[in-house]
Design an enzyme around this catalytic site. Sequence first.
Site, PDB file in Angstrom:
ATOM      1  N   GLU A  49       0.831  -1.194   0.000  1.00 39.94           N
ATOM      2  CA  GLU A  49       0.000   0.000   0.000  1.00 39.94           C
ATOM      3  C   GLU A  49       0.869   1.248   0.000  1.00 39.94           C
ATOM      4  OE1 GLU A  49      -2.379  -0.710   3.445  1.00 39.94           O
ATOM      5  OE2 GLU A  49      -3.898  -1.806   2.325  1.00 39.94           O
TER       6      GLU A  49
ATOM      7  N   CYS B 281       3.441   8.498   1.450  1.00 45.76           N
ATOM      8  CA  CYS B 281       3.961   7.483   2.363  1.00 45.76           C
ATOM      9  C   CYS B 281       4.215   6.209   1.565  1.00 45.76           C
ATOM     10  CB  CYS B 281       2.959   7.255   3.487  1.00 45.76           C
ATOM     11  SG  CYS B 281       3.538   6.103   4.747  1.00 45.76           S
TER      12      CYS B 281
ATOM     13  N   CYS C 211       6.594  -7.044   6.829  1.00 44.15           N
ATOM     14  CA  CYS C 211       7.564  -6.299   7.635  1.00 44.15           C
ATOM     15  C   CYS C 211       8.489  -7.269   8.355  1.00 44.15           C
ATOM     16  CB  CYS C 211       6.835  -5.420   8.654  1.00 44.15           C
ATOM     17  SG  CYS C 211       7.945  -4.315   9.571  1.00 44.15           S
TER      18      CYS C 211
ATOM     19  N   CYS D  52       6.310  -5.064  15.834  1.00 45.17           N
ATOM     20  CA  CYS D  52       5.928  -4.114  16.875  1.00 45.17           C
ATOM     21  C   CYS D  52       4.489  -4.398  17.301  1.00 45.17           C
ATOM     22  CB  CYS D  52       6.076  -2.683  16.372  1.00 45.17           C
ATOM     23  SG  CYS D  52       7.767  -2.286  15.870  1.00 45.17           S
TER      24      CYS D  52
ATOM     25  N   CYS E 212       1.452  -2.165  16.108  1.00 44.58           N
ATOM     26  CA  CYS E 212       1.398  -1.801  14.681  1.00 44.58           C
ATOM     27  C   CYS E 212       0.652  -2.860  13.878  1.00 44.58           C
ATOM     28  CB  CYS E 212       2.816  -1.633  14.141  1.00 44.58           C
ATOM     29  SG  CYS E 212       2.878  -1.227  12.385  1.00 44.58           S
TER      30      CYS E 212
ATOM     31  N   CYS F 148      -1.251   6.017  10.479  1.00 42.56           N
ATOM     32  CA  CYS F 148       0.011   5.445  10.933  1.00 42.56           C
ATOM     33  C   CYS F 148      -0.205   4.119  11.654  1.00 42.56           C
ATOM     34  CB  CYS F 148       0.692   6.437  11.870  1.00 42.56           C
ATOM     35  SG  CYS F 148       2.283   5.871  12.460  1.00 42.56           S
TER      36      CYS F 148
END
Length: 416
Positions: free
Chosen positions: A132, A145, A152, A156, A159, A391
């Site tokens: 994305e 962004c 990933c 985290c 997230c 975010c």
Amino acid sequence: MTPMTTTLHSTDAAGPNGFVEKAPLERYVPPAKPSLVGLSRAALADALGGIGVPAAQRRMRVQQIWHWLYVRGAESFDAMSSVSKELRATLAEHFTLARPQVVAEQVSVDGTRKWLLRLPGEHAGGNPHEVECVYIPEADRGTLCVSSQVGCTLNCSFCHTGTQRLVRNLTAGEIVGQVMVARDRLGDWLGSERAKGEGVPTGGERVVSNVVMMGMGEPLYNFEAVRDALLVVADGDGIAISRRRITLSTSGVVPNIARAGAEIGCMLAVSLHAVRDDLRNELVPLNRKYPIAELLEACRNYPGASNARRITFEYVMLKGVNDALADAKALVKLLKGIPAKINLIPFNPWPGTRYECSDWEQIEKFSEIVFNAGYASPVRTPRGRDILAACGQLKSASEKLSARERLALRAMAMTD
């Protein structure tokens, strides 16, 4: 609070401190006709040499192609009217100008736009990869962004993107391609028709003026591709986004922080989120490998850091977790001597999360302590919440879609 547990997969590796680094499940396999998007000038010259362009002509031809690609946004070699027909035909025989494929576009009520982009998988006929890319319009800028990985490396706990497995790293071309897709869709090329809609300037100003490496993935675990891509994006004869308008965000891959300053020269943002190692170990497990003291020492030594080029520290506000006023005072003490500003980020809830956003009154008190200590401490306004573009919410949408929903997305793409 119950500590975060992590499930190890066969391709993941646990380090001596218990930190789990996800290993890529796949690798990038170039197509038979590769795209020229994202190649450096030297690599583009080599590609031209490989199809018989004489050495004496390569510099001129590189400049021509570079201009058509990154100033005018050419999507086919036929558009390159200053290049000879013979060379255009030869280029089309061996290469493309392909960007990532847009599967779907969502536009938020606040003008934020999110694109779901499709990339090829490693195996022919296998599942394609999706990432994305998000465009955030503001009064004085338009920020894009950009993602650096499919999935990933990190996990985290707060997230949404971190819940994904790491499929593979993106190539430099796929990273630059995200910028080009955004400019295609927004009409941000020389001579192109400007897109209509909330937040899109109608005048002559640039629509995409800033780039942040804050999308899917940890950029410093894909360092070479991110570096090469950002150098293309910053090239003054092409896309020409100033390095001071490019920000690379990292969760703290300490060995590559100095490299980013020396080899890219962009602005740095650090996802800090805690002032104690025990808590940061839970929120950002990478901290088990590179604890806070090592991370902040790397920040103090970041090449080019100054009051004019401050490092941004990102701090997500989690209710009852890291938002005590004692945490604010400890944060100020930790950052002493580092040219810094602190972005306080209201937590953006996502399905299945166990965290809550801090109360607004608590965020204001926290911000006041930081501000009174001499640090800029803006509270980042959440954007694109209605399309899960804020975010920490970036996650490849198709991963959790039903077959019917996937068909609907494809239908949307076909009608664009």
